[in-house]
Scaffold this active site. Structure first.
Site, short mmCIF file in Angstrom:
data_model
loop_
_atom_site.label_atom_id
_atom_site.label_comp_id
_atom_site.label_asym_id
_atom_site.label_seq_id
_atom_site.Cartn_x
_atom_site.Cartn_y
_atom_site.Cartn_z
N GLU A 1 195.65 -50.24 94.29
CA GLU A 1 194.65 -50.02 95.34
C GLU A 1 195.39 -50.08 96.65
O GLU A 1 195.84 -51.13 97.08
CB GLU A 1 193.56 -51.11 95.25
CG GLU A 1 192.29 -50.72 96.00
CD GLU A 1 192.29 -51.16 97.45
OE1 GLU A 1 192.80 -50.38 98.30
OE2 GLU A 1 191.81 -52.25 97.73
N CYS B 1 190.22 -52.57 103.66
CA CYS B 1 190.57 -51.27 103.08
C CYS B 1 189.39 -50.32 103.12
O CYS B 1 189.52 -49.16 103.50
CB CYS B 1 191.05 -51.45 101.64
SG CYS B 1 192.58 -52.40 101.48
#
Length: 460
Positions: free
Chosen positions: A229, A263
């Site tokens: 990720e 994020c």
């Protein structure tokens, strides 16, 4: 013995909190031996026994919520109310996984024209997690709890700036019977050696694209599964029929959560021309109302950037974008005084080729982008090498669903902001990484999906 190598610094003051020793080769070897041994014992428990330990961890997290939140605020500057919410979300994930993950791990039977096949979901071994600093409890829990429930052990390599949070969480896990876990306090060369160790059977990374390329290369070299990720530059599309009050509130809340160090945040606000001016005025008003300052105070919405070097990088990206033609509407100036503060910043006239459009700006900086129409908005949204999240604001749900199918991202929200949820798979595409965490799909990333076919028994 190594001298202290890792230091926690309070980003609100710039003062040292604590020093932590780096693991030497003997310490690493001993930890890997213990992890391998504890995995055998942990995998031998029933899934219900493992779930019971995870439920106890949820209780412990809720019990110690305030102390853990204060530690997080001190180590990485998260506003205290958001820190408490992070711990609460960790407990929620533990409870959901313990209750519903058991079902996902049950063997499945398939009828093969009179024969039977059994599909099992067996643990693989010790999984290495290379974790970031921005959600020091949630990121570990998000990775570790489904992996532990499935019977694996976890080796946690925490960010060097949040070692205190890692140790506190590890202690709670051990106290609640989750013994198949440990922390590795290592630098990059040591971590590369650990990835090569045969006892490590999988790797999960949440971090930068540069780190992702390095980990993917190491995992490929040693033929090990990895989940990556790697952040995002999420576009939020505001269409002509959008509820502008809702859109503005969601865009501002998403972008400035965790002081912009997230994020999945509304990093690029792509607004069609018909409603651009009104949306612009609404978000300016909301940004001006955000309270910046001491993260230990309940009223604070924006705390400091986690480290001095991260603030320098963010400011450089802002300056480069302005030099390339963007306009600074709010913020964008490093304030005087102690700590690593950066003001809520709004850039306008942001276009492809600027850091504020192309890159992930990890801090309280929003990019306001005008699109001629819906078609242009979709084109601008997909004009990115990243693909973690995206959002669409429109009164027409069917139309929004059609647009969602065209957006290049792993997670889409309609009339809402993108967030991770224990019930749903989470992850990105393109340079935002691959693989999934959470949900039934995430549960399957680090299990051996084993097929057992039973032939017909002979009558003899």
């Amino acid at each position: 013995m190594h001298e202290p190598a890792f230091t926690s610094i309070n980003p609100a003051t710039g003062l040292r909190i604590a020093d932590y020793r780096q693991d030497d080769s003997d310490t690493i070897a001993a930890k890997l031996v213990r992890l391998s041994s504890s995995w055998t014992e942990w995998a031998g428990k029933t899934v219900h026994e493992r779930a019971a330990c995870i439920q106890q961890l949820a209780d412990a997290l809720e019990r110690d919520c305030e102390a853990l939140a204060q530690l997080m605020t001190a180590e990485m500057g998260k506003p205290i109310r958001q820190a408490r919410a992070e711990i609460e979300k960790c407990a929620l994930l533990c409870r959901h996984t313990a209750m519903h993950g058991v079902t996902s791990l049950q063997p499945q039977t398939v009828d093969l024209d009179g024969r039977k096949a059994l599909i099992r979901f067996d643990p693989q071994g010790v999984i290495l997690a290379i974790m970031p600093w921005n959600f020091p409890f949630w990121q570990v829990i998000r990775f570790a709890i489904p992996v532990l429930l499935s019977g694996n052990a976890v080796a946690i390599k925490p960010a060097t700036s949040t070692c205190g949070c890692a140790i506190a969480l590890l202690q709670l896990m051990h106290q609640t019977g989750i013994t198949a876990c440990d922390c590795l306090f290592t630098d990059e060369p040591q971590t590369a050696e650990i990835m090569a160790d045969k006892r490590i059977t999988g790797i999960s990374l949440t971090g930068s694209r540069e780190a992702g390329r390095s980990v993917a290369a190491q995992a490929g070299r040693h033929l090990k599964k990895c989940v990556l990720e790697l952040g995002g530059c999420d576009p939020y599309l505001v269409l002509a029929d959008a509820d502008l009050t809702l859109a503005a509130e969601k865009c501002v809340a998403s972008r400035f959560n965790n002081s912009g160090q997230t994020c999945i945040a509304a990093k690029r606000w792509i607004v069609v021309d018909a409603v651009y001016d009104e949306f612009r005025q609404r978000v300016i008003t909301l940004i001006k109302a955000l309270v910046s300052g001491n993260p230990a105070q309940d009223e604070t919405a924006i705390g400091p950037i986690a480290r001095a070097d991260l603030r320098e990088r963010l400011h450089r990206q802002v300056r480069q974008s302005i030099t390339a033609g963007a306009s600074r509407i709010l913020g964008g100036i490093i304030p005087p005084g102690d700590g690593f503060y950066y003001p809520p910043t709004l850039l306008e006239g942001v276009e492809p080729g600027m850091p504020a459009f192309d890159d992930e700006l990890f801090g309280p900086v929003a990019s306001l982008i005008r699109a001629a129409d819906e078609v242009a908005a979709i084109r601008l949204a997909n004009h990115s090498s990243l693909g973690l999240g995206a959002a669409i604001f429109s009164a027409d749900r069917n139309r929004a669903m059609t647009i969602a199918a065209r957006l290049e991202a792993g997670n889409i929200a309609i009339n809402d902001s993108v967030s991770s949820d224990p019930r749903l798979p989470f992850g990105g595409i393109k340079e935002s990484g691959y693989g999934r965490e959470l949900g039934a799909f995430g549960m399957m990333e680090f299990v051996n999906i084993k097929t057992v076919v039973c032939g017909r028994a002979s009558n003899g």
